[in-house]
Design an enzyme around this catalytic site. Structure first.
Site, PDB file in Angstrom:
ATOM      1  N   ASP A 159       0.839  -1.206   0.000  1.00 47.45           N
ATOM      2  CA  ASP A 159       0.000   0.000   0.000  1.00 47.45           C
ATOM      3  C   ASP A 159       0.873   1.255   0.000  1.00 47.45           C
ATOM      4  O   ASP A 159       0.633   2.203   0.753  1.00 47.45           O
ATOM      5  CB  ASP A 159      -0.955  -0.016   1.205  1.00 47.45           C
ATOM      6  CG  ASP A 159      -2.161   0.895   0.999  1.00 47.45           C
ATOM      7  OD1 ASP A 159      -2.425   1.280  -0.161  1.00 47.45           O
ATOM      8  OD2 ASP A 159      -2.834   1.222   1.987  1.00 47.45           O
ATOM      9  N   LYS A 161       1.952   4.683  -1.042  1.00 47.04           N
ATOM     10  CA  LYS A 161       1.303   5.869  -1.630  1.00 47.04           C
ATOM     11  C   LYS A 161       1.658   7.066  -0.738  1.00 47.04           C
ATOM     12  O   LYS A 161       2.074   6.875   0.423  1.00 47.04           O
ATOM     13  CB  LYS A 161      -0.216   5.686  -1.723  1.00 47.04           C
ATOM     14  CG  LYS A 161      -0.904   5.368  -0.406  1.00 47.04           C
ATOM     15  CD  LYS A 161      -2.396   5.196  -0.621  1.00 47.04           C
ATOM     16  CE  LYS A 161      -3.077   4.812   0.687  1.00 47.04           C
ATOM     17  NZ  LYS A 161      -4.518   4.673   0.566  1.00 47.04           N
ATOM     18  N   ASN A 164       0.761   7.252   2.944  1.00 49.23           N
ATOM     19  CA  ASN A 164       1.397   6.338   3.898  1.00 49.23           C
ATOM     20  C   ASN A 164       2.896   6.607   4.041  1.00 49.23           C
ATOM     21  O   ASN A 164       3.614   5.843   4.670  1.00 49.23           O
ATOM     22  CB  ASN A 164       1.168   4.884   3.473  1.00 49.23           C
ATOM     23  CG  ASN A 164      -0.288   4.481   3.680  1.00 49.23           C
ATOM     24  OD1 ASN A 164      -0.979   5.078   4.497  1.00 49.23           O
ATOM     25  ND2 ASN A 164      -0.743   3.488   2.944  1.00 49.23           N
ATOM     26  N   ASP A 177       2.085   2.623   7.838  1.00 46.11           N
ATOM     27  CA  ASP A 177       0.883   1.854   7.498  1.00 46.11           C
ATOM     28  C   ASP A 177       1.224   0.492   6.888  1.00 46.11           C
ATOM     29  O   ASP A 177       1.134   0.292   5.671  1.00 46.11           O
ATOM     30  CB  ASP A 177      -0.036   2.656   6.565  1.00 46.11           C
ATOM     31  CG  ASP A 177      -1.428   2.025   6.522  1.00 46.11           C
ATOM     32  OD1 ASP A 177      -1.593   0.941   7.110  1.00 46.11           O
ATOM     33  OD2 ASP A 177      -2.328   2.617   5.898  1.00 46.11           O
ATOM     34  N   THR A 196      -4.562   0.527  -3.286  1.00 47.83           N
ATOM     35  CA  THR A 196      -5.384   1.694  -3.638  1.00 47.83           C
ATOM     36  C   THR A 196      -5.384   1.798  -5.166  1.00 47.83           C
ATOM     37  O   THR A 196      -4.303   1.718  -5.774  1.00 47.83           O
ATOM     38  CB  THR A 196      -4.755   2.955  -2.999  1.00 47.83           C
ATOM     39  OG1 THR A 196      -4.599   2.699  -1.608  1.00 47.83           O
ATOM     40  CG2 THR A 196      -5.621   4.182  -3.198  1.00 47.83           C
TER      41      THR A 196
HETATM   42  P1  ADP Z   1      -4.813   3.379   8.008  1.00 49.52           P
HETATM   43  O1  ADP Z   1      -4.413   1.954   7.946  1.00 49.52           O
HETATM   44  O2  ADP Z   1      -6.142   3.571   8.646  1.00 49.52           O
HETATM   45  O3  ADP Z   1      -4.643   4.098   6.696  1.00 49.52           O
HETATM   46  P2  ADP Z   1      -2.413   4.755   8.914  1.00 49.52           P
HETATM   47  O4  ADP Z   1      -1.409   4.005   9.716  1.00 49.52           O
HETATM   48  O5  ADP Z   1      -2.066   5.012   7.488  1.00 49.52           O
HETATM   49  O6  ADP Z   1      -3.819   4.037   9.072  1.00 49.52           O
HETATM   50  O7  ADP Z   1      -2.718   6.151   9.622  1.00 49.52           O
HETATM   51  C1  ADP Z   1      -3.750   7.012   9.144  1.00 49.52           C
HETATM   52  C2  ADP Z   1      -3.245   8.443   9.092  1.00 49.52           C
HETATM   53  O8  ADP Z   1      -2.889   8.876  10.422  1.00 49.52           O
HETATM   54  C3  ADP Z   1      -1.976   8.645   8.260  1.00 49.52           C
HETATM   55  O9  ADP Z   1      -2.263   8.742   6.889  1.00 49.52           O
HETATM   56  C4  ADP Z   1      -1.423   9.927   8.875  1.00 49.52           C
HETATM   57  O10 ADP Z   1      -2.121  11.052   8.404  1.00 49.52           O
HETATM   58  C5  ADP Z   1      -1.766   9.744  10.361  1.00 49.52           C
HETATM   59  N1  ADP Z   1      -0.621   9.124  11.060  1.00 49.52           N
HETATM   60  C6  ADP Z   1      -0.388   7.805  11.200  1.00 49.52           C
HETATM   61  N2  ADP Z   1       0.753   7.571  11.893  1.00 49.52           N
HETATM   62  C7  ADP Z   1       1.256   8.780  12.197  1.00 49.52           C
HETATM   63  C8  ADP Z   1       2.450   9.218  12.887  1.00 49.52           C
HETATM   64  N3  ADP Z   1       3.320   8.329  13.384  1.00 49.52           N
HETATM   65  N4  ADP Z   1       2.688  10.540  12.995  1.00 49.52           N
HETATM   66  C9  ADP Z   1       1.796  11.431  12.468  1.00 49.52           C
HETATM   67  N5  ADP Z   1       0.670  11.090  11.813  1.00 49.52           N
HETATM   68  C10 ADP Z   1       0.389   9.784  11.665  1.00 49.52           C
HETATM   69 MG    MG Z   2      -2.939   4.645   5.575  1.00 49.24          MG
END
Ligand code: ADP
Ligand code: MG
Length: 396
Positions: A159, A161, A164, A177, A196
């Site tokens: 994934d 992109k 992430n 992610d 995606t």
């Molecule tokens: P999902 O699997 O729901 O997409 P993610 O791990 O990608 O979950 O997290 C969703 C969003 O949260 C990210 O796209 C980012 O905007 C924010 N995010 C996630 N981890 C962090 C982090 N360590 N620091 C800052 N923002 C984060």
């Molecule tokens: Mg994500």
């Protein structure tokens, strides 16, 4: 007790938070704060470690089955355990998000990560519209270093992109992610359709159409090609209003370096992209090979010894340049009204101005939904309206 952030309503902080008694260990160690992002079954919040006052990001994954059926909840639980295991396999890599802590309760998982204050590469790209070749080189080098490491451990991310790819305070890449990531066995092929749409590799789609039995880690390299293209020109290579058309374009590898967006971009990045967006996964560059591409060689500047004659020449050229610059501002080059009327986007200065204005107005393009991107943005205004707008600017 949850401490509201300065100026933030208590309800806003507490909304959707798991009950305290369901996650005593987490609440004993951390104070949850505002929401940073949301996924299908997770919410990511900022949080503070009580003992140290250090800030982190916590991904709270709902496995209670309250918002989904029990099969789905069980699946989310298995996926979360896999995500934690893979993150632990990657501990210590500079370009991969650090999992600081993890808690499991019967209803929620809490994954505590290092905080990336600059957020997603996606949002950075939205602010700056496109990235320079130099900035793209830095980001892609770091991303490919992370991908090379994952592939060396037989991990496929699936994934990749800009949403992430997170950025730390110094705009360094932190790949995150790992919700779809998995460890590949020798000769194992994957058949799940996940990822995606705009970033999907042709072989992932081919599996769903029954054309091939499975896919492997090469799907990440395709996504790297899509990301690199998007960083440089601000729009993804495969895009259409209709998703089926996107899939068709991907499966045919049907993309181009269109004019005028690509006119000012040099050959090496185009060459690298064209070696990543190769439909046959066996012929696509691997991460290690991509890192050896000439596009990444430019940073290396060998030590030079001082040469007085060359320095003098450079100083003369420099003075000459500033003299010409002054002349240019007093006498700007003429732009024909016909060109401004028929194709203002072909004039570099207008292009920058139009892009800037459009992005100020819309503030987004590929964000989350598949029907929002830069290409769509320019389709919003029919040509006649476009013409009327220019006529009114020119006072015709
Ligand atoms: P999902 O699997 O729901 O997409 P993610 O791990 O990608 O979950 O997290 C969703 C969003 O949260 C990210 O796209 C980012 O905007 C924010 N995010 C996630 N981890 C962090 C982090 N360590 N620091 C800052 N923002 C984060
Ligand atoms: Mg994500």
């Amino acid at each position: 007790m949850v401490q509201p952030k300065g100026g933030m309503a208590r309800d806003e902080v507490e909304a959707d938070l798991p009950d305290q008694d369901q996650a005593k260990d987490f609440y004993a160690t951390y104070d949850p704060k505002e929401i940073l992002g949301r996924g299908i079954s997770s919410v990511v919040r900022k949080c503070t470690e009580k003992n140290t006052g250090k800030e982190y990001a916590v991904k709270i994954i709902d496995i209670s089955g309250e918002r989904s059926d029990s099969y789905q909840a069980e699946q989310t639980k298995d996926d979360s355990i896999r995500e934690i295991n893979i993150l632990r396999m990657c501990t210590g890599h500079e370009q991969i998000i650090e999992l600081h802590d993890a808690f499991e309760t019967p209803t929620f998982f809490f994954l505590v990560f290092e905080l990336c204050k600059q957020g997603e590469l996606f949002d950075y790209l939205t602010q700056v519209v496109t990235l320079s070749e130099k900035r793209t080189r830095m980001i892609m080098k770091q991303l490919l270093t992370a991908v090379e490491y994952l592939h060396s451990k037989n991990i496929v991310h699936r994934d990749l992109k800009p949403e992430n790819i997170l950025l730390d305070d110094n705009l360094n890449v932190k790949l995150s992610d790992f919700g779809f990531a998995t460890v590949l066995g020798p000769n194992e092929e994957l058949a799940e359709l996940c990822g995606t749409p705009v970033y999907l590799a042709p072989e992932v789609l081919d599996v769903s159409y029954g054309n091939v039995p499975g896919y492997r880690h090469e799907v990440d390299m395709w996504a790297c090609g899509v990301i690199m293209y998007t960083l440089l020109c601000g729009a993804p290579p495969f895009w259409h209003r209709k998703q089926m058309q996107i899939f068709r374009m991907i499966m045919q590898g049907n993309y181009k370096f269109g004019s005028p967006e690509w006119d000012d971009i040099s050959q090496p990045p185009k060459d690298l992209i064209s070696k990543l967006l190769v439909v046959d996964p066996r012929k696509r560059l691997a991460a290690k090979e991509a890192l050896e591409h000439t596009f990444f060689k430019r940073e290396i500047t060998p030590e030079k010894k001082f040469e007085a004659k060359k320095h003098f020449k450079a100083a003369v050229l420099c003075i000459n340049f500033f003299y010409r610059l002054k002349f240019f501002f007093n006498n700007p080059p003429p732009v024909s009204i016909d060109i401004l009327k028929s194709n203002p986007y072909s004039v570099k200065y207008c292009r920058k101005l139009l892009d800037g204005c459009a992005f100020k107005m819309y503030g987004h393009w590929v964000k989350k939904a598949d029907n929002q991107n830069r290409a769509a943005l320019f389709e919003h205004v029919p040509r006649d309206e476009w013409q009327m707008m220019i006529d009114s600017i020119l006072g015709n």
